[in-house]
Write an enzyme that holds these catalytic residues in place. Structure first.
Site, short mmCIF file in Angstrom:
data_model
loop_
_atom_site.label_atom_id
_atom_site.label_comp_id
_atom_site.label_asym_id
_atom_site.label_seq_id
_atom_site.Cartn_x
_atom_site.Cartn_y
_atom_site.Cartn_z
N GLN A 191 -5.14 0.18 -0.57
CA GLN A 191 -4.23 -0.69 -0.30
C GLN A 191 -3.21 -1.19 -1.26
O GLN A 191 -3.02 -0.57 -2.28
CB GLN A 191 -4.74 -1.95 0.78
N SER B 157 7.59 8.75 -11.44
CA SER B 157 7.21 9.71 -11.00
C SER B 157 8.31 10.49 -10.10
O SER B 157 9.19 9.63 -9.50
CB SER B 157 6.10 9.57 -9.71
N ARG C 104 5.65 5.45 8.53
CA ARG C 104 5.93 4.26 7.55
C ARG C 104 7.31 3.45 7.81
O ARG C 104 8.22 4.28 7.96
CB ARG C 104 5.66 4.29 6.07
N GLY D 267 0.90 -1.13 -0.06
CA GLY D 267 -0.18 -0.21 -0.11
C GLY D 267 0.99 1.23 0.15
O GLY D 267 1.94 1.25 0.05
N ASP D 268 0.16 2.27 -0.16
CA ASP D 268 0.78 3.70 -0.05
C ASP D 268 1.90 3.79 -1.02
O ASP D 268 2.83 4.70 -1.26
CB ASP D 268 1.71 3.91 1.12
N LYS E 158 -1.04 5.30 -5.64
CA LYS E 158 -2.13 5.22 -6.82
C LYS E 158 -3.26 6.37 -6.71
O LYS E 158 -3.48 6.68 -8.15
CB LYS E 158 -3.09 3.98 -6.16
N GLY F 63 -5.97 5.94 2.04
CA GLY F 63 -5.81 7.49 1.88
C GLY F 63 -4.88 7.51 0.63
O GLY F 63 -3.63 7.49 0.40
N HIS F 64 -5.71 8.32 -0.40
CA HIS F 64 -5.00 8.45 -1.77
C HIS F 64 -4.84 9.93 -1.69
O HIS F 64 -5.78 10.88 -1.86
CB HIS F 64 -6.08 8.07 -2.92
#
Length: 423
Positions: free
Chosen positions: A223, A412, A304, A12-13, A16, A40-41
């Protein structure tokens, strides 16, 4: 027309939300297929940063329809706050947000159950976000849950109270304090009234009608694949199918109608909560990575765990999802490192090496085997095309492509939607 899927390949994270926002102009519909408000996007554009939890990430594009599918578990209170928080953008929710009647509702006692279960685990807790998501999926599988369509029924209050009584029996076993329940219920029923004013639809027909009409649909996951309830690092996983197959069940779309599968991954690895993480860094390098990447949960704020990229895990996720294109996120976070490590294999306790995630790898008894490559050690803030990448970054991308055997189509180099380099 076939439906494309975008999902995370790690824990996840991965970024997305940003990718959906960048890809959205190519699509007519963005549909969320699983998960709940623990997602959380984060989207950044025009100097604005916004975090979405349940609403699909195409919401900021006025010509795109956004559908919350049946595979999602929805918290009416959080959804109401989300919509209110977006009023300043003048988004026409009546026109472009639709909610599946078959989506399951998170009720206040689900959150209390979540807290009670997590507390009972002591130091073996899995790191739940305490949003009530696990208990809601439990009730869904147990065939006692409430769904969005139920709020339109005359006997909704009776159904609600019957479910609450079941929950209270369980909570009494855990001797859990119910003092906050009246306050939670007040907010819940206010949100339900608001909920009734939204576009509540049979979303499986909506999605398929759009496909049959030749419109382009993007399915958005929450996720990551390594948190999948079946194929993730169980039991340290989420409560839904986060992989491509989940888009079929979470939206009511046949497998034969799946087109591209976009796999999102970070140029390194992160994880929130407990569970195995072979490449985790516990030293100053890991702390520098966390600081540079601002690696704190967009929903919880929790720091994280950070580590180097894990190729066996990525290969696994690519396999189970049938990924056709890769998008690498946050390459700029590695700007600060002169050397970069890439995990190519795991060493098992008996000294043997593997590059697969077998059942036994769900323990911490594996050591990462690294290949070290030169870093680019320079800012990417002015980079506007792939040709402008430093040689070391191009080499990094090429090495990953060769190992993963899937093309990396996007890199990115910053949080803003403009800092997205297409290849």
């Amino acid at each position: 027309m076939k439906m494309d899927i975008l999902l995370g390949l790690q824990w996840g994270d991965e970024g997305k939300g940003k990718v959906v926002d960048v890809l959205a102009p190519q699509y007519d519909v963005v549909a969320r297929f699983q998960g709940g408000p623990n997602a959380g996007h984060t989207l950044e554009f025009d100097g604005i940063k916004h975090v979405l939890h349940q609403i699909p990430s195409g919401i900021f594009r006025e010509n795109i329809l956004n559908i919350i599918g049946n595979g999602v578990v929805l918290d009416p209170v959080i959804l109401k706050k989300e919509i209110e928080g977006l009023h300043k953008f003048n988004i026409a929710f009546k026109k472009n947000l639709f909610v599946s009647k078959k989506a399951t509702i998170i009720i206040p006692t689900h959150k209390l159950l979540d807290a009670a279960y997590e507390k009972s685990k002591g130091d073996k807790k899995i790191g739940s976000t305490l949003k009530g998501i696990g208990p809601t999926y439990q009730d869904k599988i147990g065939r006692v849950a409430l769904r969005v369509g139920d709020i339109l029924a005359e006997d909704f209050q009776e159904k609600y109270e019957a479910l609450v009584e079941k929950h209270k029996t369980i909570l009494s076993f855990y001797e859990f304090d119910l003092a906050q329940l009246p306050e939670l219920e007040q907010a819940f029923f206010e949100a339900v009234e608001f909920f009734r004013t939204l576009n509540l639809v049979d979303s499986e027909y909506e999605v398929n009608d759009h496909l049959n009409a030749g419109r382009k649909v993007l399915a958005e996951g929450a996720q990551g694949s390594l948190l999948d309830i079946d194929f993730g690092s169980y039991p340290f996983v989420t409560s839904s199918n986060t992989m491509a197959a989940g888009a079929c069940t979470g939206l009511g779309v046949a497998p034969s109608k799946i087109g591209e599968v976009y796999g999102i991954f970070k140029a390194y690895c992160t994880r929130v909560g407990s569970g195995p993480f072979p490449t985790e860094l516990f030293d100053n390098t890991g702390e520098a990575m966390r600081k540079e990447g601002n690696e704190f949960g967009s929903t919880t704020g929790r720091p994280r765990r950070c580590g180097w990229i894990d190729l066996p895990a990525l290969k696994y996720s690519i396999m189970i999802n049938g990924v056709t294109q890769l998008f690498m996120m946050k390459a700029d976070v590695l700007n600060i490192f002169e050397k970069i490590n890439i995990c190519t294999h795991y060493e098992l306790p008996d000294g043997s090496r593997v590059d697969r995630l077998t059942y036994e790898l769900n323990t911490d008894n594996v050591k990462p085997v690294y290949k070290t490559v030169p870093g680019w050690h320079t800012s990417l803030s002015e980079v506007a095309s792939y040709e402008q990448f430093p040689k070391e970054l191009k080499d990094y991308v090429k090495l990953l492509e060769d190992e993963l055997e899937v093309p990396i189509k996007m890199v990115s180099v910053g949080p803003d939607r403009k800092q997205t380099i297409m290849r």
